[in-house]
Design an enzyme around this catalytic site. Structure first.
Site, PDB file in Angstrom:
ATOM      1  N   SER A 131       0.771  -1.110  -0.064  1.00 29.00           N
ATOM      2  CA  SER A 131       0.043   0.207  -0.008  1.00 29.00           C
ATOM      3  C   SER A 131       0.955   1.101  -0.127  1.00 29.00           C
ATOM      4  CB  SER A 131      -0.781   0.214   1.127  1.00 29.00           C
ATOM      5  OG  SER A 131      -1.736  -0.981   1.420  1.00 29.00           O
ATOM      6  N   ASN A 132       1.956   1.263   0.893  1.00 29.77           N
ATOM      7  CA  ASN A 132       2.809   2.395   1.047  1.00 29.77           C
ATOM      8  C   ASN A 132       3.619   2.576  -0.300  1.00 29.77           C
ATOM      9  OD1 ASN A 132       3.085   3.881   3.900  1.00 29.77           O
ATOM     10  ND2 ASN A 132       2.361   1.677   4.094  1.00 29.77           N
TER      11      ASN A 132
ATOM     12  N   LYS B 295      -0.198 -10.605   7.628  1.00 29.50           N
ATOM     13  CA  LYS B 295       0.003  -9.224   8.008  1.00 29.50           C
ATOM     14  C   LYS B 295      -1.329  -8.801   8.344  1.00 29.50           C
ATOM     15  CE  LYS B 295       1.191  -4.452   6.857  1.00 29.50           C
ATOM     16  NZ  LYS B 295       1.585  -3.633   5.736  1.00 29.50           N
TER      17      LYS B 295
END
Length: 335
Positions: free
Chosen positions: A50-51, A175
């Site tokens: 995502s980052n 995660k």
């Protein structure tokens, strides 16, 4: 091919850096950032999470980022730091294809979210089970489940489903960006997740025989830096968090203090980390890149349509994490 084992410790979903004028990939900065994080003591990196703005990149660009990150680590002497690739598509076929491309580019593991575009049809336990196990059957690299309800139309896999899916021998971790420590505890316990050695956790878990034979012990990742210590106390294995792009050594310090049995100091460090990480969480990708720019001299901006911070906003982010950064700058590199 033998894969680099996943270890307890701190992992970061790395940022993808762009030329501020053209928005082309800034490959030298991508490489420099990966090496900086490895020197700080991180034990694994995720590209195209995502980052990493994976949704803003073409497939060719994704492969470039993975390949350049892998080669930068190897050339700097960090071949023991595995690269994990975000490799999610909406179909089983497309996700397997992306796993294969990630493997060809140098990734050793794939991080996969549930399919969510047709949430009404895919958001049930049986469909999710079939999705993940089918991808695991076809992927050349082991999978890590990614439970992130905020990014997948609210789909939130419960512990029973995660445990069931994770019986597959090619699924090696989860995660927990859901930030549910109770869920993490149940999964870590049921799957005998690896834990860092510590006097605070004397009963070290043994690997399940099926995973040991494949050299893939199970890894339970806390998905946000502000519950790093809580992850360890819950029997978790590691932290995989965006804040580690900015304050990696402080994250590692918490693990080291836990391993040394120095709980009070670890809690004090966690309080500092949690305050800074909340600033970065609220500022999101633009703010995280801005913080890197303020304190490390590179970082730049996200790809549009993500907005750039104003000078005033960037200054505010830097000021609010100043205390954490003072500690970060005082800590030595690990490697």
């Amino acid at each position: 091919m033998p894969f680099t084992p996943l270890r307890p410790g701190v992992y970061a979903p790395t940022m993808t850096f762009f030329d501020p004028s053209t928005e082309d990939l800034d490959v030298p900065t991508i490489r420099k950032h990966a090496v900086r994080l490895a020197k700080a003591g991180l034990v694994g990196l995720v590209c195209m999470g995502s980052n990493g703005e994976a949704v803003h990149l073409t497939r060719a660009e994704r492969k470039t980022v993975i390949n350049e990150t892998r080669s930068a680590l190897v050339e700097a002497g960090f071949s023991n730091v595995p690269v994990i690739a975000g490799a999610s598509e909406q179909s089983i076929r497309g996700t397997i294809e992306l796993c294969k491309e990630s493997y060809e580019a140098g990734a050793e593991y794939a991080l996969i979210v549930p399919p969510s575009y047709y949430r009404y049809a895919t958001g049930n336990d049986q469909t999710l089970y079939e999705f993940f196990t089918s991808v695991a059957d076809g992927s050349p690299i082991p999978l890590i489940l990614y439970n992130y309800p905020g990014a997948v139309a609210g789909i939130d896999m419960d512990s029973d489903l995660i445990i069931r899916i994770s019986q597959h021998p090619n699924i090696v971790g989860t995660k927990f960006t859901c930030a549910n420590t109770g869920k993490l505890t149940r999964v870590a316990s049921a799957l005998h997740a690896i834990t860092p050695p510590s006097p605070l956790a004397p009963a070290q878990r043994k690997f399940p025989s099926t995973k040991t034979e494949a050299n893939h012990p199970y890894v339970a990742f806390g998905g946000i830096a502000d519950f790093s210590l809580q992850t360890l106390a819950s029997g978790g294995s590691a932290i995989l968090a965006g804040g580690a792009n900015v304050i990696p050594k402080l994250c590692v310090q918490i693990f080291n203090l836990w391993s040394a049995g120095r709980f009070t100091e670890a809690m004090e460090a966690q309080e500092l980390l949690s305050r800074a990480d909340w600033v970065l969480t609220k500022a999101a990708i633009p703010g995280t890149k801005s913080a890197i720019q303020s304190y490390y001299g590179y970082g730049g901006f996200p790809r549009r349509p993500l907005a750039r911070l104003s000078a005033e906003q960037a200054e505010a982010v830097a000021e609010k994490i100043k205390d954490a950064m003072e500690v970060e700058k005082s800590l030595p590199d690990i490697a």
